[in-house]
Design a protein around this motif. Structure first.
Motif, PDB file in Angstrom:
ATOM      1  N   VAL A   1       0.922  -0.981   0.284  1.00 16.53           N
ATOM      2  CA  VAL A   1      -0.081  -0.030  -0.267  1.00 16.53           C
ATOM      3  C   VAL A   1       0.674   1.305   0.266  1.00 16.53           C
ATOM      4  O   VAL A   1       0.766   2.812  -0.547  1.00 16.53           O
ATOM      5  CB  VAL A   1      -0.579   0.275   1.416  1.00 16.53           C
ATOM      6  N   LEU A   2       1.682   1.392   0.585  1.00 17.93           N
ATOM      7  CA  LEU A   2       3.047   2.681   0.386  1.00 17.93           C
ATOM      8  C   LEU A   2       3.533   2.866  -0.819  1.00 17.93           C
ATOM      9  O   LEU A   2       3.622   4.085  -1.344  1.00 17.93           O
ATOM     10  CB  LEU A   2       3.991   2.190   1.749  1.00 17.93           C
ATOM     11  N   LEU A   3       3.782   1.841  -1.258  1.00 19.86           N
ATOM     12  CA  LEU A   3       4.611   1.657  -2.796  1.00 19.86           C
ATOM     13  C   LEU A   3       3.447   1.901  -3.493  1.00 19.86           C
ATOM     14  O   LEU A   3       4.052   3.082  -4.790  1.00 19.86           O
ATOM     15  CB  LEU A   3       5.154   0.346  -3.173  1.00 19.86           C
ATOM     16  N   TRP A   4       2.776   1.898  -3.533  1.00 18.09           N
ATOM     17  CA  TRP A   4       1.209   2.282  -4.368  1.00 18.09           C
ATOM     18  C   TRP A   4       0.967   3.318  -4.225  1.00 18.09           C
ATOM     19  O   TRP A   4       1.083   4.500  -5.098  1.00 18.09           O
ATOM     20  CB  TRP A   4      -0.112   1.457  -4.147  1.00 18.09           C
ATOM     21  N   GLY A   5       0.630   4.265  -3.136  1.00 16.64           N
ATOM     22  CA  GLY A   5       1.271   5.264  -2.926  1.00 16.64           C
ATOM     23  C   GLY A   5       2.579   6.091  -3.402  1.00 16.64           C
ATOM     24  O   GLY A   5       1.607   6.920  -3.656  1.00 16.64           O
ATOM     25  N   ALA A   6       3.017   5.814  -3.199  1.00 16.66           N
ATOM     26  CA  ALA A   6       4.406   6.130  -3.844  1.00 16.66           C
ATOM     27  C   ALA A   6       4.086   6.395  -4.867  1.00 16.66           C
ATOM     28  O   ALA A   6       4.402   8.183  -5.757  1.00 16.66           O
ATOM     29  CB  ALA A   6       5.430   6.105  -3.118  1.00 16.66           C
ATOM     30  N   VAL A   7       3.983   5.714  -5.498  1.00 21.91           N
ATOM     31  CA  VAL A   7       3.474   5.810  -7.017  1.00 21.91           C
ATOM     32  C   VAL A   7       2.434   6.431  -7.480  1.00 21.91           C
ATOM     33  O   VAL A   7       2.611   6.776  -7.751  1.00 21.91           O
ATOM     34  CB  VAL A   7       3.132   4.513  -7.531  1.00 21.91           C
ATOM     35  N   ALA A   8       2.092   6.941  -7.284  1.00 15.62           N
ATOM     36  CA  ALA A   8       0.218   7.545  -7.109  1.00 15.62           C
ATOM     37  C   ALA A   8       0.699   8.655  -6.331  1.00 15.62           C
ATOM     38  O   ALA A   8       0.495   9.831  -7.820  1.00 15.62           O
ATOM     39  CB  ALA A   8      -0.997   7.101  -6.693  1.00 15.62           C
TER      40      ALA A   8
END
Length: 121
Positions: free
Chosen positions: A25-32
């Motif tokens: 989830v943290l990586l997904w948020g960083a990509v977004a």
């Protein structure tokens, strides 16, 4: 050996998937977040280029160079103002791709610069 044998392994088996999910989830948020910042930068670049009086293909090229892949660009003029809107979909996590992607976008407005004679282009 008492009745506590294996508790550490059981706790790790419960906590590890939660930690992996949190990391995802943290990586997904960083990509977004990165895609959002690219939209902001692209909209600003396009507004600056249009305000300088660059032709429409040059404005589109400036935006596309800074925007995320597959971004949608809308350039509009209203009097002496130019508005550039950039929207895109950020990449979804893992193999889910488009199904879990997030929409991001930004708009920038700039006043059109006058030419050498003082007329607005």
């Amino acid at each position: 050996m008492g009745g506590d044998a294996g508790y550490a392994t059981a706790e790790l088996a419960v906590v590890l998937p939660a930690l992996v999910l949190l990391l995802g989830v943290l990586l997904w948020g960083a990509v977004a977040g990165a895609a959002q910042l690219r939209c902001v930068d692209a909209a600003r670049e396009g507004a600056r280029a249009a305000a300088r009086g660059d032709p429409e293909p040059a404005v589109q090229a400036a935006v596309r160079a800074a925007a995320p892949p597959g971004a949608r660009v809308v350039v509009s003029w209203s009097g002496d103002l130019v508005r550039v809107a950039v929207t895109a979909r950020s990449a979804g996590p893992g193999g889910f791709g488009r199904a879990l992607s997030v929409g991001v976008g930004a708009t920038a407005v700039a006043r059109v610069e006058p030419d050498a004679e003082g007329a607005v282009r």
